[in-house]
Design an enzyme around this catalytic site. Structure first.
Site, PDB file in Angstrom:
ATOM      1  N   GLY A 169       0.835  -1.202   0.000  1.00  0.00           N
ATOM      2  CA  GLY A 169       0.000   0.000   0.000  1.00  0.00           C
ATOM      3  C   GLY A 169       0.865   1.244   0.000  1.00  0.00           C
ATOM      4  O   GLY A 169       1.789   1.393  -0.793  1.00  0.00           O
ATOM      5  N   GLY A 170       0.547   2.169   0.927  1.00  0.00           N
ATOM      6  CA  GLY A 170       1.246   3.451   0.969  1.00  0.00           C
ATOM      7  C   GLY A 170       2.737   3.329   1.186  1.00  0.00           C
ATOM      8  O   GLY A 170       3.498   4.220   0.808  1.00  0.00           O
ATOM      9  N   GLY A 404      24.807   2.926 -33.173  1.00  0.00           N
ATOM     10  CA  GLY A 404      24.297   3.948 -32.266  1.00  0.00           C
ATOM     11  C   GLY A 404      24.836   3.760 -30.857  1.00  0.00           C
ATOM     12  O   GLY A 404      25.014   4.720 -30.099  1.00  0.00           O
ATOM     13  N   ALA A 405      25.125   2.488 -30.512  1.00  0.00           N
ATOM     14  CA  ALA A 405      25.625   2.211 -29.171  1.00  0.00           C
ATOM     15  C   ALA A 405      26.990   2.883 -28.941  1.00  0.00           C
ATOM     16  O   ALA A 405      27.327   3.245 -27.815  1.00  0.00           O
ATOM     17  CB  ALA A 405      25.717   0.710 -28.949  1.00  0.00           C
TER      18      ALA A 405
HETATM   19  C1  HXC Z   1      -3.280  -1.036  11.775  1.00  0.00           C
HETATM   20  C2  HXC Z   1      -2.194  -3.054  11.492  1.00  0.00           C
HETATM   21  C3  HXC Z   1      -2.080  -2.821  10.115  1.00  0.00           C
HETATM   22  C4  HXC Z   1      -2.616  -1.610   9.590  1.00  0.00           C
HETATM   23  C5  HXC Z   1      -1.156  -4.707  10.550  1.00  0.00           C
HETATM   24  N1  HXC Z   1      -1.608  -4.232  11.718  1.00  0.00           N
HETATM   25  N2  HXC Z   1      -1.443  -3.867   9.540  1.00  0.00           N
HETATM   26  N3  HXC Z   1      -2.781  -2.181  12.315  1.00  0.00           N
HETATM   27  N4  HXC Z   1      -3.222  -0.760  10.446  1.00  0.00           N
HETATM   28  N5  HXC Z   1      -2.516  -1.311   8.289  1.00  0.00           N
HETATM   29  C6  HXC Z   1      -1.480  -4.846  13.033  1.00  0.00           C
HETATM   30  C7  HXC Z   1      -2.355  -6.078  13.200  1.00  0.00           C
HETATM   31  O1  HXC Z   1      -3.640  -5.721  13.636  1.00  0.00           O
HETATM   32  C8  HXC Z   1      -1.574  -6.852  14.248  1.00  0.00           C
HETATM   33  O2  HXC Z   1      -1.840  -6.285  15.499  1.00  0.00           O
HETATM   34  C9  HXC Z   1      -0.145  -6.532  13.929  1.00  0.00           C
HETATM   35  O3  HXC Z   1      -0.160  -5.321  13.167  1.00  0.00           O
HETATM   36  C10 HXC Z   1       0.548  -7.612  13.117  1.00  0.00           C
HETATM   37  O4  HXC Z   1      -0.283  -7.924  12.005  1.00  0.00           O
HETATM   38  P1  HXC Z   1      -0.600  -9.421  11.579  1.00  0.00           P
HETATM   39  O5  HXC Z   1      -1.666  -9.380  10.566  1.00  0.00           O
HETATM   40  O6  HXC Z   1      -0.844 -10.261  12.798  1.00  0.00           O
HETATM   41  O7  HXC Z   1       0.785  -9.875  10.967  1.00  0.00           O
HETATM   42  P2  HXC Z   1       1.077 -10.757   9.685  1.00  0.00           P
HETATM   43  O8  HXC Z   1       0.249 -12.001   9.726  1.00  0.00           O
HETATM   44  O9  HXC Z   1       2.541 -10.915   9.633  1.00  0.00           O
HETATM   45  O10 HXC Z   1       0.607  -9.903   8.421  1.00  0.00           O
HETATM   46  C11 HXC Z   1       1.220  -8.687   8.140  1.00  0.00           C
HETATM   47  C12 HXC Z   1       0.425  -7.951   7.054  1.00  0.00           C
HETATM   48  C13 HXC Z   1      -1.058  -7.839   7.467  1.00  0.00           C
HETATM   49  C14 HXC Z   1       0.536  -8.716   5.733  1.00  0.00           C
HETATM   50  C15 HXC Z   1       1.077  -6.570   6.868  1.00  0.00           C
HETATM   51  O11 HXC Z   1      -1.119  -7.363   8.807  1.00  0.00           O
HETATM   52  C16 HXC Z   1      -1.862  -6.964   6.585  1.00  0.00           C
HETATM   53  O12 HXC Z   1      -2.267  -7.390   5.487  1.00  0.00           O
HETATM   54  N6  HXC Z   1      -2.142  -5.758   7.050  1.00  0.00           N
HETATM   55  C17 HXC Z   1      -2.997  -4.814   6.355  1.00  0.00           C
HETATM   56  C18 HXC Z   1      -2.334  -4.298   5.124  1.00  0.00           C
HETATM   57  C19 HXC Z   1      -3.155  -3.225   4.467  1.00  0.00           C
HETATM   58  O13 HXC Z   1      -4.162  -3.556   3.807  1.00  0.00           O
HETATM   59  N7  HXC Z   1      -2.807  -1.981   4.722  1.00  0.00           N
HETATM   60  C20 HXC Z   1      -3.487  -0.845   4.194  1.00  0.00           C
HETATM   61  C21 HXC Z   1      -2.964  -0.640   2.817  1.00  0.00           C
HETATM   62  S1  HXC Z   1      -3.748   0.692   2.043  1.00  0.00           S
HETATM   63  P3  HXC Z   1      -1.739  -7.112  16.860  1.00  0.00           P
HETATM   64  O14 HXC Z   1      -2.272  -6.192  17.908  1.00  0.00           O
HETATM   65  O15 HXC Z   1      -2.590  -8.330  16.661  1.00  0.00           O
HETATM   66  O16 HXC Z   1      -0.309  -7.451  17.051  1.00  0.00           O
HETATM   67  C22 HXC Z   1      -2.657   1.896   2.129  1.00  0.00           C
HETATM   68  C23 HXC Z   1      -3.147   3.136   1.437  1.00  0.00           C
HETATM   69  C24 HXC Z   1      -2.135   4.221   1.437  1.00  0.00           C
HETATM   70  O17 HXC Z   1      -1.626   1.774   2.661  1.00  0.00           O
HETATM   71  C25 HXC Z   1      -2.085   4.829   0.100  1.00  0.00           C
HETATM   72  C26 HXC Z   1      -1.218   6.025   0.070  1.00  0.00           C
HETATM   73  C27 HXC Z   1      -0.818   6.316  -1.350  1.00  0.00           C
END
Ligand code: HXC
Length: 510
Positions: A169-170, A404-405
């Site tokens: 994502g971001g 050309g290279a």
């Molecule tokens: C808040 C988050 C988080 C997020 C993870 N966590 N991503 N909290 N916001 N984006 C937290 C989880 O709740 C969890 O908390 C801890 O971090 C670890 O995450 P897990 O899922 O248990 O770990 P893992 O299985 O290793 O997976 C990691 C991961 C997954 C693949 C990154 O967490 C995931 O898919 N997260 C969401 C990704 C996402 O969709 N992000 C938004 C993208 S959009 P606890 O308390 O249980 O430890 C974006 C837009 C921006 O970014 C655009 C700007 C241009």
């Protein structure tokens, strides 16, 4: 007083504990270090000054007011790498998955602004789940502020991104706008949308590794400039890279003490180029024998291997090297090689790093795949990059410089300051066989005549002397003297000054 000091220490301990023991253990179990462990390895011992350790998020949605962790998922500060100032931020995956909140973004922004004011490199260590889902647009706004600063800093201070865990994502776009991206094999991946979204939208089933692992980005997409086996190796290599980099565009290149004399000659280079012009040899041998103490930091080693790019030193001063690699696709220029070298040349030019170019190139790669893929524009990127470079350009043609290279590879015509050729150089519009088949088409049925014409063409054109007679080649040099000749050229060019015409900015063929 003791109470107050104890309280401070307790707050520090709490912040250093990040997301707690269980999450730190999980991080270690995955083969990853924590954010602070990584920074300790990156920086000189005890040099890291952490800032904003007590910052907490201000969100109160989804019960977040009850879950506050000092530092808010990113460790920021400055320190030194071999005595030179470097700024850094490291995402802390143990705290809300390293996700970016409004305050987390403010911490990064503060460091970016400081690095710009101090004119020192900035390194970002990524291990994060993207935007803090509980914060919505506040998080998106934070990303925007980081992105804008990446662009403002581009060409002012070196920016390095190291991907050491999830990066989605971001989190992917900030690294994409920095100068270099490095990844850790098996524990890191980078993509705009993850495997689940891919499955929903395109029905493709892929793993995170297949979609955006280090093997993909270092070898196929060219997003990453290199990949390492683990956190420790990666961070030690980042220290090595930083030693090559200027602090800013105006600082000049670093100068390190060197035991290697500029006058060192290498007799073995006299036999590097094989007698048979179609036989390959390893151009990296030449680079390693020319640079100080054989120390060469190669970039994008696994991508477009028909061209080699990287940093070495001559007389202790950083020098960029670009070299066609006859071992891969005969060193031909294709779209990937052109893009790879163009980006490197532009980095060197932006930061005042002189460029040495070793040429052995049979031309541009023909074919529909290349033409449909935009070879003209990609090739033009390299031509553009060299033509706009104002840093010292020293070129050595070791063997082929065809078509050309020849022009593109830092020829005299587009700004080469000193252009040398080895006696084995062949500078022509094309190789003898192709040339004879075109200009003596009527003789094609007569092998004897063709052989005689080919020999005649080789003797007349396939040497460095026609170019040297015109001054396009400044001298034909002995291979063993390559290092001293380059060293003298670079010393002479140290004060090189070139005025480019006034304009807002150029229009690189992107
Ligand atoms: C808040 C988050 C988080 C997020 C993870 N966590 N991503 N909290 N916001 N984006 C937290 C989880 O709740 C969890 O908390 C801890 O971090 C670890 O995450 P897990 O899922 O248990 O770990 P893992 O299985 O290793 O997976 C990691 C991961 C997954 C693949 C990154 O967490 C995931 O898919 N997260 C969401 C990704 C996402 O969709 N992000 C938004 C993208 S959009 P606890 O308390 O249980 O430890 C974006 C837009 C921006 O970014 C655009 C700007 C241009």
């Amino acid at each position: 007083m003791k109470d107050i000091i104890d309280k401070l220490e307790a707050r520090r301990q709490a912040a250093r504990a990040g997301g707690g023991k269980a999450r730190i253990d999980a991080q270690h179990k995955r083969g990853k270090l924590t954010a602070r462990e990584r920074l300790e390895l990156l920086m000189d011992r005890d040099s890291f000054e952490e800032l904003d350790m007590f910052v907490e998020h201000r969100s109160s949605d989804f019960g977040m007011e009850k879950q506050k962790i000092a530092g808010d998922g990113v460790v920021t500060g400055f320190g030194t790498v071999n005595g030179r100032t470097v700024f850094a931020f490291a995402k802390d995956f143990t705290v809300f998955g390293g996700s970016l909140s409004e305050t987390h973004a403010q911490k990064i922004i503060k460091i970016q602004d400081m690095a710009m004011r101090a004119r020192a490199p900035i390194v970002g260590l990524f291990d994060a789940g993207g935007a803090r889902i509980q914060e919505g647009v506040a998080s998106l706004g934070g990303y925007g502020e980081v992105f804008k600063r990446n662009v403002l800093a581009s060409g002012v201070i070196p920016q390095i991104s190291v991907i050491m865990g999830p990066c989605a994502g971001g989190d992917v776009y900030s690294p994409a706008m920095t100068d270099f991206i490095f990844m850790v094999r098996d524990t890191s991946y980078m993509f705009v949308t993850g495997p689940e979204v891919v499955k929903t939208v395109t029905n493709e089933i892929v793993t995170a590794e297949e979609l955006g692992g280090a093997s993909v980005h270092a070898a196929k997409s060219s997003i990453a400039d290199g990949a390492y086996d683990n956190d420790v190796e990666c961070l030690l290599q980042m220290r090595r890279l930083i030693d090559f980099l200027p602090a800013s565009f105006s600082s000049g290149v670093p100068q390190w003490p060197s035991l290697d004399t500029a006058a060192r000659e290498e007799a073995s280079l006299d036999t590097l180029v094989p007698d048979n012009p179609n036989k390959p040899y390893d151009i990296k041998e030449l680079i390693l024998k020319v640079v100080d103490e054989g120390d060469f930091f190669e970039l994008s080693e696994a991508f477009a291997r028909n061209i080699v790019t990287g940093f070495g030193r001559i007389e202790g001063r950083t020098t960029g090297f670009v070299a066609n690699q006859p071992m891969v696709l005969a060193g031909v220029l294709d779209s990937d090689a052109s893009r790879k070298a163009a980006r490197f040349v532009r980095f060197c030019d932006a930061f005042g790093i002189p460029i040495v170019t070793f040429v052995d190139v049979p031309g541009f790669l023909p074919g529909t795949a290349q033409e449909y893929g935009g070879l003209i524009k990609h090739g033009a990127k390299l031509l553009f990059a060299y033509s706009q470079a104002t840093v010292p350009l020293v070129t050595v043609i070791t063997r082929k410089a065809f078509g050309g290279a020849y022009d593109v590879m830092a020829s005299k015509h587009i700004g080469g300051d000193l252009n040398y050729a080895w006696p084995t150089a062949q500078i022509a519009v094309m190789g003898a066989k192709g040339a004879v088949e075109i200009i003596f088409r009527a003789d094609i049925g007569d092998p004897e005549k063709i052989a005689a014409r080919t020999k005649e063409y080789e003797e007349r054109f396939l040497s460095p002397f026609i170019a040297a007679e015109r001054g396009y080649i400044d001298d034909v040099i002995m291979p063993h003297a390559t290092r001293p000749r380059i060293a003298r050229a670079l010393a002479m060019l140290r004060g090189k000054t070139v005025e480019m015409p006034g304009r807002k900015h150029d229009n690189l063929p992107v």
